[in-house]
Design an enzyme around this catalytic site. Structure first.
Site, PDB file in Angstrom:
ATOM      1  N   HIS A  63       0.847  -1.194   0.000  1.00  0.00           N
ATOM      2  CA  HIS A  63       0.000   0.000   0.000  1.00  0.00           C
ATOM      3  C   HIS A  63       0.881   1.241   0.000  1.00  0.00           C
ATOM      4  O   HIS A  63       2.112   1.142   0.106  1.00  0.00           O
ATOM      5  CB  HIS A  63      -0.975  -0.010   1.181  1.00  0.00           C
ATOM      6  CG  HIS A  63      -0.341   0.052   2.536  1.00  0.00           C
ATOM      7  ND1 HIS A  63       0.444  -0.965   3.051  1.00  0.00           N
ATOM      8  CD2 HIS A  63      -0.363   1.013   3.506  1.00  0.00           C
ATOM      9  CE1 HIS A  63       0.863  -0.643   4.258  1.00  0.00           C
ATOM     10  NE2 HIS A  63       0.393   0.557   4.559  1.00  0.00           N
ATOM     11  N   HIS A  65       1.176   3.986   1.959  1.00  0.00           N
ATOM     12  CA  HIS A  65       1.610   4.769   3.115  1.00  0.00           C
ATOM     13  C   HIS A  65       3.132   4.930   3.067  1.00  0.00           C
ATOM     14  O   HIS A  65       3.856   4.031   2.612  1.00  0.00           O
ATOM     15  CB  HIS A  65       1.182   4.094   4.415  1.00  0.00           C
ATOM     16  CG  HIS A  65      -0.234   4.415   4.798  1.00  0.00           C
ATOM     17  ND1 HIS A  65      -1.005   3.575   5.576  1.00  0.00           N
ATOM     18  CD2 HIS A  65      -1.024   5.498   4.518  1.00  0.00           C
ATOM     19  CE1 HIS A  65      -2.203   4.131   5.754  1.00  0.00           C
ATOM     20  NE2 HIS A  65      -2.233   5.281   5.116  1.00  0.00           N
ATOM     21  N   ASP A  67       5.640   4.772   5.076  1.00  0.00           N
ATOM     22  CA  ASP A  67       6.599   3.829   5.669  1.00  0.00           C
ATOM     23  C   ASP A  67       6.757   2.566   4.835  1.00  0.00           C
ATOM     24  O   ASP A  67       7.556   1.691   5.180  1.00  0.00           O
ATOM     25  CB  ASP A  67       6.199   3.484   7.108  1.00  0.00           C
ATOM     26  CG  ASP A  67       4.816   2.877   7.225  1.00  0.00           C
ATOM     27  OD1 ASP A  67       3.893   3.343   6.536  1.00  0.00           O
ATOM     28  OD2 ASP A  67       4.639   1.942   8.039  1.00  0.00           O
ATOM     29  N   HIS A  68       6.026   2.493   3.711  1.00  0.00           N
ATOM     30  CA  HIS A  68       6.144   1.342   2.819  1.00  0.00           C
ATOM     31  C   HIS A  68       6.684   1.716   1.436  1.00  0.00           C
ATOM     32  O   HIS A  68       6.999   0.817   0.652  1.00  0.00           O
ATOM     33  CB  HIS A  68       4.793   0.645   2.672  1.00  0.00           C
ATOM     34  CG  HIS A  68       4.292   0.041   3.942  1.00  0.00           C
ATOM     35  ND1 HIS A  68       4.339  -1.319   4.197  1.00  0.00           N
ATOM     36  CD2 HIS A  68       3.755   0.608   5.054  1.00  0.00           C
ATOM     37  CE1 HIS A  68       3.835  -1.558   5.411  1.00  0.00           C
ATOM     38  NE2 HIS A  68       3.481  -0.399   5.941  1.00  0.00           N
ATOM     39  N   ASP A 211      -0.617  -4.014   5.733  1.00  0.00           N
ATOM     40  CA  ASP A 211      -1.295  -3.550   6.945  1.00  0.00           C
ATOM     41  C   ASP A 211      -2.782  -3.861   6.842  1.00  0.00           C
ATOM     42  O   ASP A 211      -3.415  -3.613   5.811  1.00  0.00           O
ATOM     43  CB  ASP A 211      -1.092  -2.048   7.115  1.00  0.00           C
ATOM     44  CG  ASP A 211       0.355  -1.682   7.402  1.00  0.00           C
ATOM     45  OD1 ASP A 211       1.201  -2.590   7.394  1.00  0.00           O
ATOM     46  OD2 ASP A 211       0.625  -0.488   7.629  1.00  0.00           O
TER      47      ASP A 211
END
Length: 309
Positions: A63, A65, A67-68, A211
């Site tokens: 996804h 976000h 932090d990915h 997540d």
């Protein structure tokens, strides 16, 4: 087949855990590496390992976000600067194409290798003679996907002892028989290779989830998997917080592994609120539900051994 965890934290980087990135090392199977997520400083983490960026064949983004994905443009550029010339394919949710293309354009990063970007939906997103990859959308604040990687079954072991007992000596003919071919011998005998093969060797199955809150699609992807990598952002007592932030607890991850009849559960994406002294407690929470559980940490290498009959 090995898993190499490059970043196992959640949200923001911390000293003991960087943000999300996981490498599936397929060096023996296809001399390549598949990367799952690419959080900030992933290429810095790679410097502490034997992984070669030029070996990265595919990158799967769960996804969008930060932090990915915040480490993705830098890694793509470095792969080019370091002599990577073979093609690379990125798979990710809608928006990944714009993110990558705009990042490379504005930074004037020119890649020396072909780059393909595929925006994914539910279903099979890749298949060849070795592997099949399926994806389903999970339950998160934005579109987040999980991946099921299935290795194709392999033909069983050739019964060389039986062949020698029947006067069929080792040589090129064994290779043909191993493929299940029908072969005519010099003495006129016709033999079927399939009759000299043991049972097929079942391929390995790996499930890597982005997540998510607990959901049915996660169970489907994890069904009877050899290894399930599941986020465990929060402890068991923080179930309400996990729900509010579209995440899972240790016990929820373990419950999924139990329902899916998986073999091994690996807890990942651990919140930085939990210091190193808390990790054993988090693992024990999951083990109380699903005993064959271990917690990932940065630079952990996990071997997924071939099945044996």
């Amino acid at each position: 087949m090995k898993l190499l965890f490059l970043g196992t934290g959640a949200g923001v980087p911390a000293k003991p855990r960087n943000v999300s990135s996981l490498a599936l090392m397929l060096l023996e199977e296809r001399n390549s590496v598949w990367l799952f997520d690419c959080g900030e400083a992933t290429q810095h983490q790679i410097l502490h390992t034997s992984l070669k960026p030029r070996k990265i064949e595919k990158i799967f983004i769960t996804h969008l976000h930060g932090d990915h994905i915040f480490g993705l443009p830098g890694l793509l550029g470095s792969r080019s600067f370091q002599g990577g010339e073979t093609g690379l394919t990125i798979y990710g949710p809608k928006g990944i194409r714009e993110y990558v293309e705009v990042s490379l354009k504005i930074s004037q990063t020119h890649l020396k290798y072909p780059l393909s970007i595929i925006e994914i939906e539910n279903g099979t997103i890749f298949k060849d003679e070795q592997f099949e990859i399926e994806t389903l959308q999970l339950d998160h604040g934005i579109a987040s996907f999980g991946f099921r990687i299935t290795e194709k079954d392999k033909k069983g072991t050739l019964d060389a002892k039986r062949l020698r007992s029947e006067g069929i000596l080792p040589g090129p003919i064994y290779k043909r028989l191993k493929k299940g071919e029908i072969v005519t011998l010099e003495d006129g005998r016709v033999i079927n290779g399939n009759e000299y093969l043991g049972p097929d060797l079942k391929g390995r199955v790996l499930c890597i989830l982005g997540d998510t809150r607990p959901c049915e699609n996660a169970i489907t992807l994890a069904s009877r998997a050899d290894v399930v990598v599941h986020e465990a952002t929060f402890s068991a007592e923080s179930e309400r917080m996990a729900w509010d932030y579209f995440h899972s607890t240790t016990v929820q991850a373990a419950t999924l592994a139990l329902q899916a009849q998986a073999h091994t559960l690996c807890l990942n994406h651990i919140s930085s609120r939990y210091i190193k002294e808390d990790w054993d407690q988090l693992t024990e929470e999951a083990k109380a539900v699903f005993p064959n559980t271990e917690m990932a940490f940065d630079f952990l290498e996990m071997t997924i051994a071939p099945h044996k009959n």
